[in-house]
Design a protein around this motif. Structure first.
Motif, PDB file in Angstrom:
ATOM      1  N   PRO A   1       0.803  -1.235   0.000  1.00 52.98           N
ATOM      2  CA  PRO A   1       0.000   0.000   0.000  1.00 52.98           C
ATOM      3  C   PRO A   1       0.832   1.280   0.000  1.00 52.98           C
ATOM      4  O   PRO A   1       0.412   2.299  -0.582  1.00 52.98           O
ATOM      5  N   LYS A   2       1.990   1.266   0.645  1.00 53.95           N
ATOM      6  CA  LYS A   2       2.824   2.478   0.696  1.00 53.95           C
ATOM      7  C   LYS A   2       3.381   2.829  -0.689  1.00 53.95           C
ATOM      8  O   LYS A   2       3.511   4.013  -1.028  1.00 53.95           O
ATOM      9  N   ILE A   3       3.732   1.800  -1.470  1.00 58.58           N
ATOM     10  CA  ILE A   3       4.223   2.057  -2.830  1.00 58.58           C
ATOM     11  C   ILE A   3       3.056   2.468  -3.723  1.00 58.58           C
ATOM     12  O   ILE A   3       3.163   3.400  -4.531  1.00 58.58           O
ATOM     13  N   PHE A   4       1.914   1.783  -3.550  1.00 57.38           N
ATOM     14  CA  PHE A   4       0.731   2.092  -4.358  1.00 57.38           C
ATOM     15  C   PHE A   4       0.249   3.519  -4.143  1.00 57.38           C
ATOM     16  O   PHE A   4      -0.220   4.184  -5.084  1.00 57.38           O
ATOM     17  N   GLU A   5       0.382   4.015  -2.925  1.00 55.02           N
ATOM     18  CA  GLU A   5      -0.127   5.339  -2.579  1.00 55.02           C
ATOM     19  C   GLU A   5       0.420   6.439  -3.475  1.00 55.02           C
ATOM     20  O   GLU A   5      -0.297   7.397  -3.812  1.00 55.02           O
ATOM     21  N   ILE A   6       1.677   6.330  -3.898  1.00 56.48           N
ATOM     22  CA  ILE A   6       2.260   7.373  -4.759  1.00 56.48           C
ATOM     23  C   ILE A   6       2.441   6.903  -6.197  1.00 56.48           C
ATOM     24  O   ILE A   6       3.053   7.599  -7.013  1.00 56.48           O
ATOM     25  N   ASN A   7       1.914   5.689  -6.507  1.00 55.14           N
ATOM     26  CA  ASN A   7       2.006   5.150  -7.864  1.00 55.14           C
ATOM     27  C   ASN A   7       0.657   4.575  -8.307  1.00 55.14           C
ATOM     28  O   ASN A   7       0.580   3.500  -8.905  1.00 55.14           O
ATOM     29  N   LYS A   8      -0.424   5.305  -8.021  1.00 53.54           N
ATOM     30  CA  LYS A   8      -1.772   4.801  -8.265  1.00 53.54           C
ATOM     31  C   LYS A   8      -2.064   4.563  -9.742  1.00 53.54           C
ATOM     32  O   LYS A   8      -2.937   3.768 -10.092  1.00 53.54           O
TER      33      LYS A   8
END
Length: 349
Positions: free
Chosen positions: A144-151
Motif C-alpha cells: 500500500p505504501k508504494i501504491f499510494e504514490i504510484n496509483k
C-alpha cells in the motif's frame, strides 16, 4: 627523387609527427597502472583511449575492481593511481606511506533500477520508501505504501528482490550515505560504507554485476551508476528530493545537485540530498587517488599532465556517457592542487 632524399624526407616527417604528439619530458612506452572504482569506468576508458591516441608513448592499464580495491592497491603501492567514489577515511589515510591527494574527476548519479513486469516506466519512490525497501520492511511491489504514490501504475503482487554490491564499492558508499542521511533507522541499523551488512538481498560484483542481476531477475531492484543503467537499457525510478519534487537521474539533475557545492580544500565533499527543486538526490563525486610525492618522476609527470587534460579537455566528454562535468571553480582548485605534486622535491606540473 633519389633514395637518399626520400629517406631524409621520411625522417624529417617522422620527427615532425613525434614533435606534435609526443608528451614533453616523457619517455616512449610509459604505462600508468591504476585500479578501483567501476562507477566512472566508462568515462575513464574513453579518456584513456583519447589521451593515448594523442600522446605518443603514454598507455593506461586500469582494473575496474571497486573503490575498496582501488584504495587497497594504492595503499600497497601496487598501482600508480587509485580510483574511488568514496573519499578515504582518516583511518585509511593513516595507513598510507605518504600524503595522498583526492583529485575529483567527474560527477555521477546513482540510479535506482528495477525489473517489474507491466511497469516499463514511471515508478516513483520517496526517501522513506527507498530505505524501507532496502532494509527489508517492504517486501512486495503492491505494498500500500508504494501504491499510494504510484496509483496510475499496475503494480504486481510480486516479491521485491534486492540486488546490491558484493565488493567494496564507492557506489555503495554514495547510496548508503544517502540512506543514512534521509533515514534514522538506516543510519542506526546499517550505516554508511563501501561495504555494509545488508539486511536482505543478493550481491553482484561491480556496477556491471548489479545491473546484470536486476536485468535477469523479475521483481528485482538495485542501484548502479547512471551510465550502466543507460548502457543496459534499464528502467529507472524517479526519486523525491528534499524539496518534495520527483526527479529522474539525468545529467541536468546531477549538475543541479552539484551546483551549490561548497568544496573543501581536500575535495572530500558529499553531494547527496542536495537542495534545489531540480536536484537529483543520489549523486556523488568520483576521485583519482594520487600520491603528493611521486617516487617515479617520469610516471609522476605523465600522470600530472593527464590530470591537467582530464579537468580541461576531458570534461567535455562526460555528458555523452551520462557524467556531469565539474564546476569551473572546482577545476580551478584542482589545477592549483596539481602544482603540489612533486618528485624528489621538484614540481611535476
Amino acid at each position: 627523387m633519389s633514395k637518399a632524399v626520400k629517406f631524409l624526407a621520411i625522417v624529417v616527417l617522422s620527427v615532425a609527427v613525434m614533435s606534435i604528439t609526443a608528451v614533453p619530458g616523457i619517455a616512449a612506452d610509459l604505462a600508468l597502472n591504476g585500479a578501483g572504482a567501476s562507477f566512472p569506468y566508462p568515462l575513464y576508458m574513453k579518456w584513456f583511449s583519447e589521451y593515448s591516441n594523442s600522446n605518443v608513448g603514454v598507455k593506461f592499464n586500469y582494473q575496474s575492481i571497486g573503490s575498496g580495491g582501488g584504495i587497497k592497491q594504492i595503499t600497497a603501492g601496487t598501482v600508480d593511481f587509485g580510483a574511488s567514489d568514496a573519499p578515504m577515511t582518516e583511518e585509511e589515510m593513516s595507513k598510507l606511506p605518504g600524503p595522498i591527494l583526492h583529485i575529483p574527476t567527474a560527477i555521477g548519479a546513482v540510479a535506482i533500477i528495477y525489473n517489474l513486469e507491466g511497469v516499463p516506466s514511471g515508478l516513483r519512490l520517496t526517501q522513506d520508501l527507498l530505505a524501507e525497501i532496502f532494509i527489508g520492511k517492504i517486501t512486495r511491489w503492491n505494498d500500500p505504501k508504494i501504491f499510494e504514490i504510484n496509483k496510475e501504475l499496475k503494480l504486481p503482487n510480486t516479491d521485491i528482490v534486492i540486488a546490491q554490491r558484493s565488493d567494496g564499492s564507492g557506489t555503495t558508499d554514495i547510496f548508503t550515505n544517502y540512506l543514512s542521511t534521509v533515514s534514522a533507522e538506516w543510519r542506526t541499523k546499517v550505516g554508511r560504507g563501501k561495504s555494509v551488512k545488508w539486511p536482505v538481498g543478493i550481491g553482484g560484483k561491480g556496477n556491471e554485476g548489479v545491473a546484470g542481476l536486476v536485468k535477469q531477475t523479475p521483481g528485482a531492484v538495485g542501484y548502479v551508476e547512471l551510465a550502466y543503467a543507460k548502457q543496459n537499457k534499464m528502467t529507472v525510478a524517479s526519486l523525491r528530493n528534499r524539496e518534495g519534487q520527483f526527479v529522474a537521474p539525468t545529467i541536468e539533475a546531477t549538475s543541479a545537485a552539484a551546483a551549490g557545492i561548497t568544496m573543501p580544500a581536500d575535495f572530500r565533499a558529499s553531494i547527496v540530498d542536495s537542495p534545489g527543486k531540480e536536484s537529483y538526490p543520489i549523486a556523488g563525486l568520483t576521485w583519482l587517488l594520487v600520491y603528493k610525492e611521486q617516487t617515479d618522476a617520469a610516471k609522476g609527470k605523465a600522470l600530472v599532465q593527464f590530470l591537467k587534460w582530464a579537468i580541461t579537455d576531458g570534461q567535455s566528454m562526460g555528458a555523452a556517457l551520462d557524467y556531469a562535468p565539474l564546476p569551473k571553480p572546482v577545476t580551478d582548485m584542482v589545477d592549483k592542487t596539481l602544482r603540489q605534486i612533486t618528485s624528489q622535491g621538484k614540481a611535476l606540473y
